[in-house]
Design an enzyme around this catalytic site. Structure first.
Site, PDB file in Angstrom:
ATOM      1  N   ASP A 278      -0.367   5.194   0.449  1.00  0.00           N
ATOM      2  CA  ASP A 278      -0.532   6.225   1.522  1.00  0.00           C
ATOM      3  C   ASP A 278      -0.830   5.620   2.921  1.00  0.00           C
ATOM      4  OD1 ASP A 278      -3.241   7.896  -0.510  1.00  0.00           O
ATOM      5  OD2 ASP A 278      -0.873   8.118  -0.310  1.00  0.00           O
TER       6      ASP A 278
ATOM      7  N   ASP B  89       0.876  -1.331   0.039  1.00  0.00           N
ATOM      8  CA  ASP B  89      -0.200  -0.059  -0.003  1.00  0.00           C
ATOM      9  C   ASP B  89       1.002   1.302  -0.006  1.00  0.00           C
ATOM     10  OD1 ASP B  89      -2.362   1.877   0.459  1.00  0.00           O
ATOM     11  OD2 ASP B  89      -1.757   1.835   2.486  1.00  0.00           O
TER      12      ASP B  89
HETATM   13  O1  DEZ Z   1      -9.443   8.656   0.269  1.00  0.00           O
HETATM   14  C1  DEZ Z   1      -8.733   7.816  -0.430  1.00  0.00           C
HETATM   15  O2  DEZ Z   1      -8.838   7.555  -1.406  1.00  0.00           O
HETATM   16  C2  DEZ Z   1      -7.635   6.958   0.450  1.00  0.00           C
HETATM   17  O3  DEZ Z   1      -7.674   7.259   1.573  1.00  0.00           O
HETATM   18  C3  DEZ Z   1      -6.532   6.936  -0.069  1.00  0.00           C
HETATM   19  O4  DEZ Z   1      -6.147   7.504  -1.383  1.00  0.00           O
HETATM   20  C4  DEZ Z   1      -5.681   5.549   0.089  1.00  0.00           C
HETATM   21  O5  DEZ Z   1      -4.752   5.116  -0.637  1.00  0.00           O
HETATM   22  P1  DEZ Z   1      -3.657   3.890  -0.016  1.00  0.00           P
HETATM   23  O6  DEZ Z   1      -3.454   4.098   1.504  1.00  0.00           O
HETATM   24  O7  DEZ Z   1      -4.607   2.958  -0.548  1.00  0.00           O
HETATM   25  O8  DEZ Z   1      -2.535   4.366  -0.934  1.00  0.00           O
HETATM   26 MG    MG Z   2      -3.060   3.496   3.150  1.00  0.00          MG
END
Ligand code: DEZ
Ligand code: MG
Length: 306
Positions: free
Chosen positions: A29, A27
């Site tokens: 973020d 992942d």
């Molecule tokens: O609100 C959103 O789209 C998500 O919080 C965010 O983009 C999550 O991203 P990830 O942790 O899957 O990289």
């Molecule tokens: Mg994330």
């Protein structure tokens, strides 16, 4: 349910953990960074995993960027990456619409609530769309809007799908258009339904909070194409020929990343404490998912490199 094994600081356990897997689905973020702030030791940790022959695939629910746009971010952060090893919810949604949903004319257009990432991936899949970053939607309602949306004269008759993702410019006008398309039978999709967006070491409205007004108005729930959707897992497995037993999902969010790995029957899941969820969240009786392993931060895996 067995409690997760804490790996941080335990070199023997970290080595045993790493040796269990060939592929790490990472992942972004909350694991690699918070917005534009790269967490300490991430470049070195990715280099270390790759030096141990591990494959890394970046699997993000953030639909604001396309794969090429994400690769630019990785490069700017000093992270070498192959665009084919980036798998975002915008891409997952675009291939679902073009290859699974297969909307037929005259209703094959998508009304987008979201940013350029969704638009660019839809373009790559030759899926026609309106809305998104179109500046003509970034304004207050006018009397002509009220009338034209109500009688349908301002609606595009070719729209057969509404796709909702993280939209930093959502407003009453866009929600009014999206709602009317859904009332007219458009398919309701979401890139993902994360409630919050980890940014600048805090939390902001997530993609899921963009589609909630439409859920509230229609009583419909969108088909979400990001984590924990197994449509996304199947697409990843097919593209990388995964051996699921030798694959580990690494994430900061229980109801997306960890659930994605568990429901995908992967060999393991690793939670990190640098994003959305904390230990108390998986110890709660109504926990969305419980990881098999956890570290305080991803770079703790580098202890095995010492
Ligand atoms: O609100 C959103 O789209 C998500 O919080 C965010 O983009 C999550 O991203 P990830 O942790 O899957 O990289
Ligand atoms: Mg994330």
């Amino acid at each position: 349910m067995a409690l997760p094994q804490h790996l941080s600081g335990d070199v023997v356990a970290i080595n045993a953990f790493i040796d269990k897997f060939d592929v790490f689905l990472l992942d972004c973020d909350g694991v690699l960074w918070s917005g534009d702030h790269l967490f300490e030791g991430i470049v070195e940790t990715l280099e270390f995993l790759r030096s141990r022959g591990k494959k890394t695939v970046f699997v993000t629910n953030n639909s604001t960027k396309s794969r090429p746009e994400y690769q630019k971010k990785f490069t700017a952060m000093g992270i070498p990456s192959d665009v084919e090893e980036i798998f975002g919810s915008a891409y997952s949604s675009a291939i679902y619409i073009s290859r699974i949903l297969k909307l037929e004319p005259p209703k094959n257009k998508v009304f987008v609530l979201g940013e350029a990432g969704i638009e660019n991936e839809l373009r790559t899949e030759n899926v026609p769309f309106i809305g998104g970053t179109d500046p003509s939607f970034r304004r207050d309602m006018t009397p002509e809007d009220w009338q034209g949306i109500a009688d349908g004269s301002l609606l595009d008759p070719e729209v057969g799908c509404v796709l909702a993702g993280l939209d930093f410019h959502v407003n009453y006008l866009k929600l009014s258009h999206a709602y009317q398309y859904l009332r007219r039978g458009a398919v309701f999709l979401a890139t993902n339904v994360d409630s919050t967006f980890p940014m600048n070491h805090n939390f902001f409205p997530g993609a899921g909070s963009i589609s909630v007004p439409l859920i509230n108005m229609t009583g419909q729930k969108p088909v979400a194409l990001g984590k924990p959707s197994q449509a996304m897992m199947d697409a990843i497995e097919g593209k990388f020929q995964l051996n699921r037993e030798r694959t580990c999902m690494v994430g900061d969010r229980l109801d997306t990343d960890i659930k994605f790995g568990i429901e995908g029957k992967l060999g393991g899941t690793l939670a990190v404490l640098t994003g959305v969820n904390k230990q108390a969240d998986w110890e709660a009786k109504d926990a969305a998912a419980v990881p098999a392993f956890y570290v305080d931060k991803l770079s703790d895996l580098r202890a095995a490199a010492q």
